[in-house]
Design a protein around this motif. Sequence first.
Motif, PDB file in Angstrom:
ATOM      1  N   PRO A 300       0.853  -1.187  -0.122  1.00  0.00           N
ATOM      2  CA  PRO A 300      -0.157   0.018  -0.118  1.00  0.00           C
ATOM      3  C   PRO A 300       1.011   1.130   0.239  1.00  0.00           C
ATOM      4  O   PRO A 300       2.050   1.174   0.644  1.00  0.00           O
ATOM      5  CB  PRO A 300      -0.959  -0.144   1.547  1.00  0.00           C
ATOM      6  N   PRO A 301       0.609   2.282  -0.806  1.00  0.00           N
ATOM      7  CA  PRO A 301       1.400   3.602  -0.794  1.00  0.00           C
ATOM      8  C   PRO A 301       1.594   4.173   0.618  1.00  0.00           C
ATOM      9  O   PRO A 301       0.809   3.977   1.394  1.00  0.00           O
ATOM     10  CB  PRO A 301       0.623   4.438  -1.553  1.00  0.00           C
ATOM     11  N   PHE A 344      -4.498  -6.597  -1.783  1.00  0.00           N
ATOM     12  CA  PHE A 344      -5.378  -5.453  -2.539  1.00  0.00           C
ATOM     13  C   PHE A 344      -6.872  -6.160  -2.961  1.00  0.00           C
ATOM     14  O   PHE A 344      -6.780  -7.278  -3.830  1.00  0.00           O
ATOM     15  CB  PHE A 344      -4.757  -5.089  -3.802  1.00  0.00           C
ATOM     16  N   ASN A 345      -7.732  -5.615  -2.402  1.00  0.00           N
ATOM     17  CA  ASN A 345      -9.119  -6.167  -2.535  1.00  0.00           C
ATOM     18  C   ASN A 345      -9.593  -5.801  -3.872  1.00  0.00           C
ATOM     19  O   ASN A 345      -9.755  -4.172  -3.867  1.00  0.00           O
ATOM     20  CB  ASN A 345     -10.157  -5.794  -1.389  1.00  0.00           C
ATOM     21  N   ILE A 346      -9.841  -6.496  -4.738  1.00  0.00           N
ATOM     22  CA  ILE A 346     -10.344  -5.718  -6.311  1.00  0.00           C
ATOM     23  C   ILE A 346     -11.496  -5.419  -6.273  1.00  0.00           C
ATOM     24  O   ILE A 346     -12.268  -4.283  -6.688  1.00  0.00           O
ATOM     25  CB  ILE A 346     -10.186  -7.004  -7.314  1.00  0.00           C
ATOM     26  N   ASP A 347     -12.630  -5.978  -5.307  1.00  0.00           N
ATOM     27  CA  ASP A 347     -13.916  -5.519  -5.212  1.00  0.00           C
ATOM     28  C   ASP A 347     -14.248  -4.023  -4.552  1.00  0.00           C
ATOM     29  O   ASP A 347     -14.926  -3.400  -5.069  1.00  0.00           O
ATOM     30  CB  ASP A 347     -14.728  -6.629  -4.500  1.00  0.00           C
ATOM     31  N   LYS A 349     -11.574  -2.064  -4.004  1.00  0.00           N
ATOM     32  CA  LYS A 349     -10.369  -1.015  -4.585  1.00  0.00           C
ATOM     33  C   LYS A 349      -9.666  -0.721  -3.237  1.00  0.00           C
ATOM     34  O   LYS A 349      -9.221   0.440  -3.326  1.00  0.00           O
ATOM     35  CB  LYS A 349     -11.032  -0.127  -5.344  1.00  0.00           C
ATOM     36  N   ARG A 350      -9.476  -1.492  -2.262  1.00  0.00           N
ATOM     37  CA  ARG A 350      -8.778  -1.170  -1.150  1.00  0.00           C
ATOM     38  C   ARG A 350      -7.813  -2.034  -0.795  1.00  0.00           C
ATOM     39  O   ARG A 350      -7.913  -3.089  -0.736  1.00  0.00           O
ATOM     40  CB  ARG A 350      -9.510  -0.581   0.094  1.00  0.00           C
TER      41      ARG A 350
END
Length: 364
Positions: A300-301, A344-347, A349-350
């Motif tokens: 994560p950034p 990273f959860n694609i659904d 977006k987090r």
Amino acid sequence: MKRERTSADSRVQKNRPSQGYIYLVKNPSSNEMSICAWDSVLYPGTSVVAPTRYGLDLGIIISAADQLGKSYESGCDQPRAACFHAEDCLPKDEREAFHAGDPEEALPSYSLEKDEDPCESCAGCNPQREPGEVEISGDVVWIDRLATPSDLSRYQEQSAKEDEAMRICREKIAHHKLDMKLVTAHFLLGEPKIIFFFTADVRVDFRELVKDLVSVFRIRIELRQIGVRDESRVLGGLAVCGRDFCCHGVTDKLDPVSIKMAKEQNLSLNSMKISGPCGRLLCCLSYEYDFYVEEKRNYPPEGSKLKVGYDLMKVHEVNILSKRITLSGSEGRMFTIPQNAVFFNIDTKRWELEKEFANEFLSN
């Protein structure tokens, strides 16, 4: 910059076979590398006489070039020159210590009692391989000939004269009051010509200087203006890491380096700390830049938020070398987790925390 081919060169090139072996050839005087072809197998360290951008000169075979330029495969963890079977070479007790993570006991030592040493067939331990025959295109120049003992003897004699040529040239530069710094001089092996390399902040009119030098040496004179990075490449030296300059000992390709590369690698943005002796940004900043960009996609950034239980924590630091992420929460709490604890959860977006790590965190 490529050397212009004469009509004689073109005729020689046309008479060459369509297939051959290609090699990476290094010019020891300018430390420039080029791709040259030959009709038989040559090995690293072989001395040849090959075309350069300055003329016909001595060259050293560095390696076969038929595998150069292959595209990098994302996520590749099999670099050459690293043993792929180090663990298999350890005795049983040291191998167990290796898995236990005890660095004091897990010192690599090779067992001589085995019937077969896995390193003998290891591509990392034995990076050299036989060159492969390939189709030769018109852009590849051919090695003129293998260097003979007389060629090597003449090269040594000419090298001994270069210091005197430097002294004379410096005297002439001072006489004409030219604003230029002489870097080095070199006698070409394949033709009667001296090349003087120099640096200057502005364009220099050295026509009168050339006339004086021709009257002294009685052969062709060529003056080449180079940049400060090229000066380091030609002269060489020790870098801040304690090894030879990369531009001198590793590659002659001076790729652009930007401050963005240092920022991406979490290095100091103080130009004094990330600059080489040439005064420009370190060349090695560009070597690992692609790796950092690729690896950071798995994190994560920095500055983003990560939900841990009922608390929203901030990503304080990302260390891709140790594969650790440092989170900061309310009341100054700091929490360090491994990289595989997030995904990273694609659904949604987090970036989210794995359930097992979240449960472990909440239970503490």
